[in-house]
Design an enzyme around this catalytic site. Structure first.
Site, mmCIF file in Angstrom:
data_model
loop_
_atom_site.group_PDB
_atom_site.id
_atom_site.type_symbol
_atom_site.label_atom_id
_atom_site.label_comp_id
_atom_site.label_asym_id
_atom_site.label_seq_id
_atom_site.Cartn_x
_atom_site.Cartn_y
_atom_site.Cartn_z
ATOM 1 C CE LYS A 4 -8.991 -4.867 3.441
ATOM 2 N NZ LYS A 4 -7.625 -5.409 3.490
ATOM 3 C CD GLN A 21 -4.393 -3.591 2.951
ATOM 4 O OE1 GLN A 21 -5.425 -3.675 3.605
ATOM 5 N NE2 GLN A 21 -4.232 -4.245 1.809
ATOM 6 C CG ASP A 47 -6.488 -10.030 6.591
ATOM 7 O OD1 ASP A 47 -7.625 -10.035 6.083
ATOM 8 O OD2 ASP A 47 -5.674 -9.108 6.448
#
Ligand code: NAP
Length: 319
Positions: free
Chosen positions: A54, A98, A124
């Protein structure tokens, strides 16, 4: 005729190239690049790999990417404080935390952290506000994997409106948002799960079949209506020879790869489905790479929304 291969890897690369000039234009117009803050707690090896990808992808498209690390011993309070700092930051347009978080933080820690991310920055799309807005078909930012599937279907010219879509899997991060995105594009949607009786018969109704289960080769030939588009979200690491040989004959190059590496990344869809489906995403190289491309797209969208340059980009509400 074997199924058309839907090449997610190629589309992902194309999307990232498309994003670059838009990032440049943003940077010129606003005197700073779009900014992404990535929170990583602890040293989970798989998370380290995902985060590395990422950071790399974000840097390559021209974002400012800040990796904010917390030690394994960090408390939920520490994680929430970090998210609040990023929420208040002028230079960060997107925030992602994460997962998984360390178990010691408690079973509801993950959702509490996701819910603390400002919906304007929730790239997200896992926070409760983001999900609620998606349910009402006025999304700000949508979970990257299902958003990537929609991007792929639309760019490949696979019709959604009026079609019957079956989504196998009802997780918060893939199955449910996937079903909502298809529904909002006027598909008739069935959500199947582990308690669905006669799964094959349910799936055989699908014009679009999305498998998001986590079981290698679950979707067999008899699950698929001839000509259907089959989207394989599953990512399963197979390390036993019996499963590998159930998926591939001994003379198949993928079986040879298994023998040489000792494991293989496979999807939820059995390779025999290629003989029946009209179109099929491979694993690897299908949905996986699109997830990162959508994260880039979401970060740019968040940046543009924050400066009032756009309402909803990419996977926005249906017209
Ligand atoms: P998850 O939270 O474990 O959910 C799996 C879903 O599959 C559940 O709803 C479960 O039903 C259902 N299921 C399990 N066994 C089943 C069976 N035998 N028949 C029918 N349904 C069954 O998994 P997830 O996070 O959604 O991920 C699903 C897969 O996608 C995994 O392989 C994951 O690695 C992959 N994934 C890929 C990407 C990507 O970027 N490509 C991103 C995210 C996830 P119940 O609800 O009844 O338990």
């Amino acid at each position: 005729m074997p199924a058309r291969v839907l090449d997610g890897q190629a589309l992902s690369a194309r999307m990232q190239e498309e994003i670059k000039p838009r990032v440049k234009a943003f940077t010129v117009a606003h005197g700073r690049p779009p900014g992404l803050g990535i929170v990583l707690v602890g040293n989970n090896p798989a998370s380290e790999v995902y985060v590395r990808h990422k950071v790399k992808a974000g840097s390559e498209v021209g974002f400012r990417v800040d990796l904010e690390r917390l030690p394994d011993t960090a408390t939920l309070k520490d994680a929430l404080a970090l998210v609040e700092r990023l929420n208040a930051s002028e230079v960060h347009d997107g925030i992602l935390v994460q997962s998984p978080l360390p178990k010691a933080m408690g079973s509801d820690a993950q959702q509490r952290v996701f819910d603390t991310i400002s919906a304007d920055k929730d790239v997200d799309g896992f926070g409760a506000e983001s999900v609620g807005l998606l349910v009402q078909n006025r999304p700000k930012l949508v979970a990257c994997t299902p958003a990537g599937v929609i991007e792929l279907l639309e760019r490949e010219g696979i019709p959604i409106r009026g079609k019957h879509a079956v989504v196998i899997g009802r997780s918060d991060i893939v199955g449910k948002p996937m079903a909502l995105l298809l529904l909002h594009r006027d598909a008739t949607v069935t959500i199947a799960h582990s308690r669905t009786p006669d799964l094959a018969a349910v799936c055989r109704h699908a014009d679009i079949l999305v498998a998001a289960v986590g079981k290698a080769g679950l979707v067999r030939r008899d699950f698929v209506k001839p000509g259907a588009a089959v989207i394989d979200v599953g990512m399963n690491r197979v390390a036993d020879e019996a499963t590998a040989s159930d998926l591939y004959p001994p003379d198949h190059p993928r079986f040879a790869l298994f023998k040489s590496k000792g494991s293989l990344l496979v999807g939820d869809v059995h390779p025999e489905v290629a003989d029946v489906a009209g179109a099929l995403t491979p694993v690897p190289g299908g949905v996986g790479p699109l997830t990162i491309a959508m994260l880039m797209m979401n970060t740019l969208t968040a940046a543009r929304q924050r400066v009032g340059a756009e309402h909803v980009d990419a996977v926005g509400p249906r017209e």
